[in-house]
Design a protein around this motif. Structure first.
Motif, PDB file in Angstrom:
ATOM      1  N   ASP A 324     -55.595 -34.275   2.637  1.00 14.62           N
ATOM      2  CA  ASP A 324     -55.311 -34.952   1.366  1.00 14.62           C
ATOM      3  C   ASP A 324     -56.055 -36.265   1.207  1.00 14.62           C
ATOM      4  OD1 ASP A 324     -53.151 -33.199   0.237  1.00 14.62           O
ATOM      5  OD2 ASP A 324     -52.181 -33.742   2.126  1.00 14.62           O
ATOM      6  N   LEU A 325     -56.213 -37.003   2.297  1.00 11.60           N
ATOM      7  CA  LEU A 325     -56.822 -38.331   2.250  1.00 11.60           C
ATOM      8  C   LEU A 325     -57.603 -38.582   3.527  1.00 11.60           C
ATOM      9  CD1 LEU A 325     -53.897 -40.600   0.938  1.00 11.60           C
ATOM     10  CD2 LEU A 325     -56.097 -40.285  -0.200  1.00 11.60           C
ATOM     11  N   LYS A 378     -53.425 -40.582  -3.520  1.00  8.74           N
ATOM     12  CA  LYS A 378     -54.558 -39.663  -3.665  1.00  8.74           C
ATOM     13  C   LYS A 378     -55.416 -40.021  -4.882  1.00  8.74           C
ATOM     14  CE  LYS A 378     -51.614 -35.918  -1.935  1.00  8.74           C
ATOM     15  NZ  LYS A 378     -50.944 -34.645  -2.320  1.00  8.74           N
ATOM     16  N   TRP A 395     -58.842 -36.161  -1.284  1.00 11.22           N
ATOM     17  CA  TRP A 395     -59.109 -36.800  -2.573  1.00 11.22           C
ATOM     18  C   TRP A 395     -59.967 -38.055  -2.428  1.00 11.22           C
ATOM     19  CZ3 TRP A 395     -58.225 -34.362  -6.978  1.00 11.22           C
ATOM     20  CH2 TRP A 395     -57.308 -33.310  -6.969  1.00 11.22           C
TER      21      TRP A 395
END
Length: 637
Positions: A324-325, A378, A395
């Protein structure tokens, strides 16, 4: 009295009513007694005796401006630089700069007006190793700390335990849990959990050691790994559940394995169901086949990969569709057991960076659920890989400052395949109904816009934020159109949107929050009906009522309580001030009078510049559906 003077008078009343208190002034960065005002290019006036003048005498535009200046105690003015049209203007220190700017921004001679704000050097803590903490600059933590340094958000560290006696963690560690013994001794016999905790919430600005990302956050130590850094699904699941039941708002898991476990998934889902934000390292096995790592890969967990100081994903960091990150993960100075410090590497230390910033965001927006905090992290990340989401960075790389900036205006997650608001179409020149009044299908609306099946219309952008902040459904009703272009009272075209009770107008030339203005819808409808409110009987001052000298009308009960209880939101304080109520409804322009509001339905009403109050008996006051009535009056419904 002339019709054209009422709007100006109303603005002057708003200014006088918003005289600022010392507490309000102290809470704002606006400099008391000052405004920045940009005048329309070409005016080039001089200021004499507190009034702007031009050769040949004052114009009508400047006459209105000078009246406003007199009301706010306008004095000296000076161009901020040669060749500029922007003036630094002094005003009375008793007048709120925010309210004064709002009033001046409406004038035709003014391009914009705004408070003059104080700026300060970035908050820089004095910790002795701060110069070696490159990751803080990388994620713009110093700038973020000018917004908040974090409150007492409880962050569970599900790890090897924590050295609560470390000088840089003393006072930050709560009583915890040991999944092996079932007791509260969560001491660290490995060092990993202590290092993770220092990155999140080390004592900061104390002249020693390192700075933590969330200065005020508390660490809830959950020991689920032994002295060799090993554990199992059962111990980790038990620790997750205990943390969720004992006050954790955020849960950091700098651990993982390549085998999926239903027991672990159930524990993660249990914590997520209780509103806990779960964050986990993506793993350090990229060179060993890059396996999927759990619990990071579960849907309810924010998975974090690692970057170096050039924002390149490290060679050891696991990547994949579950990431996600990304966040710094190399050479991050932090706390070590026994009072020491060191710079470990790994996604284990990227994850606490995200947890610490999440603590800052929760501090700023404690009203938001965990999934919205995750979205903010995000959506605000710096996109460093392929455009949009990718398997290496997710993201993007974490950005603390942008996360807090987004949190301040956040109204909904923009990541779920958002669609842009439709370009406003102009109203037909032949007077027929605009196409924007036709209902639209729900599946045509992006996730960043709210859809109302009751009317078949959507709401987004600045109009949505304004609607939510200032009363929503109760004050404005459902949207009854999409955005479209329509001429305003000044003959200029603006993007507008109709609601059951109102009409919004977007003015991009005004600074936020004054870029959305309400129509004088009460006055507009009376004009369309051919009713001159100046001819209405005048009530004058009445005992127990609120009198308005400018219109010679008063507001009495039950309308007075409703007027005082509702208004636009200017100051962020509980309750509504006189100025906030005035800004929403305007002044009364009729006495209470009996009117037919529907076939055979006669009730007592009172007209205001921007509303019609209706007495439905037993003290129940409702706002008239003036937006609907305006559409009907124009033959559009």
């Amino acid at each position: 009295m002339k019709h054209t003077t009422l709007a100006l008078i109303t603005l002057l009343i708003v200014l006088s009513a918003l005289a600022q208190s010392p507490a309000a002034a102290a809470a704002s960065s606006a400099i008391p007694g000052e405004l920045l005002v940009r005048l329309r290019p070409g005016l080039q006036p001089t200021l004499r005796g507190g009034a702007f003048q031009v050769a040949g005498g004052p114009s009508a535009d400047l006459t209105l401006l000078n009246r406003e200046l007199a009301a706010i105690g306008g004095g000296d003015a000076a161009l901020i630089s040669p060749g500029s049209d922007t003036y630094r203007l002094t005003i009375s220190s008793d007048v709120s700069p925010v309210a004064a700017a709002a009033a001046l921004s409406h004038l035709s001679a003014v391009v914009y007006a705004e408070p003059n704000h104080r700026l300060v050097a970035q908050r820089t803590p004095n910790d002795s190793v701060i110069d070696q903490q490159w990751g803080l600059s990388n994620v713009q933590a110093f700038e973020a700390w000018d917004i908040t340094t974090g409150g007492e958000i409880v962050i569970a560290v599900v790890d090897t335990g924590v050295d609560a006696g470390h000088p840089d963690l003393r006072g930050k560690v709560l009583p915890g849990y040991n999944a092996f013994t079932g007791g509260s001794d969560a001491s660290d016999d490995n060092g990993h959990g202590t290092a993770v905790s220092g990155l999140i919430a080390a004592n900061t600005n104390n002249g020693k050691g390192v700075a933590g990302l969330c200065w005020g956050c508390k660490i809830l130590p959950i020991k689920v790994l032994n002295s060799r850094g090993g554990g199992d699904d059962a111990s980790v699941a038990a620790g997750i559940r205990w943390a969720a039941d004992n006050g954790a708002r955020i849960l950091n898991m700098s651990l993982g394995g390549s085998d999926e476990s239903q027991t672990l998934r159930d524990a993660v889902d249990y914590a997520a169901g209780k509103g806990v934000l779960l964050i986990a390292a993506s793993g350090n096995e990229h060179e060993a086949g890059n396996p999927v790592s759990y619990p990071a890969a579960y849907d309810t967990v924010v998975a974090v990969s690692a970057t170096g100081n050039t924002d390149v994903i490290t060679g050891f960091s696991n990547t994949g569709s579950y990431v996600d990150l990304a966040a710094p993960g190399v050479g991050l100075w932090t706390t070590l057991p026994g009072g020491g410090y060191g710079p470990p590497n790994g996604t284990s230390f990227s994850s606490p960076y995200v947890a610490g910033v999440a603590g800052l965001v929760f501090t700023l927006r404690p009203d938001l659920p965990s999934q919205d905090i995750a979205c903010i992290l995000k959506a605000s990340a710096d996109d460093k890989g392929d455009p949009g989401r990718d398997d290496a960075y997710g993201w993007g790389r974490l950005n603390a400052l942008k996360a807090l900036q987004l949190a301040q205006t956040y109204t909904g997650c923009p990541l779920n395949a958002p669609s842009p608001a439709p370009a406003p179409s102009p109203a037909p020149s032949d007077g027929s109904a605009p196409s924007a009044l036709a209902p639209i299908p729900a599946d045509s609306v992006g996730a960043d816009r709210a859809y109302f099946p009751e009317t078949g219309h959507s709401l987004g952008g600045e109009f949505r934020r304004y609607w939510q902040r200032h009363g929503g459904l109760a004050i404005f009703g459902y949207p009854t159109s999409e955005e479209f272009s329509e001429a305003g009272a000044d003959g200029q075209s603006y993007m507008v949107q109709y609601f059951e009770r109102h009409r919004f107008e977007f003015h991009p030339e005004n600074p936020a929050p004054y870029n959305v203005l309400l129509s004088r819808i009460g006055d507009d409808i009376l004009k369309i009906q051919g009713r001159d409110w100046f001819a209405f009987p005048k009530t004058g001052p009445q005992p127990g009522c609120l009198a308005f000298e400018q219109t010679d009308q008063s507001i009495c009960e039950p309308f007075l309580s409703y007027w005082r209880s509702n208004g636009l939101e200017f100051d962020g304080r509980a309750g509504k001030s006189y100025a906030e109520s005035l800004a929403l409804f305007g002044q009364p322009i009729s006495p209470p009078q009996t009117e037919e509001v529907g076939p055979g339905i006669f009730i007592t009403v009172q007209w205001f510049e921007r509303a019609r109050f209706e007495d439905h008996g037993s003290g129940k006051v409702l706002l008239g559906l003036l937006g609907n009535e305006l559409l009907r009056a124009r033959g559009w419904r």
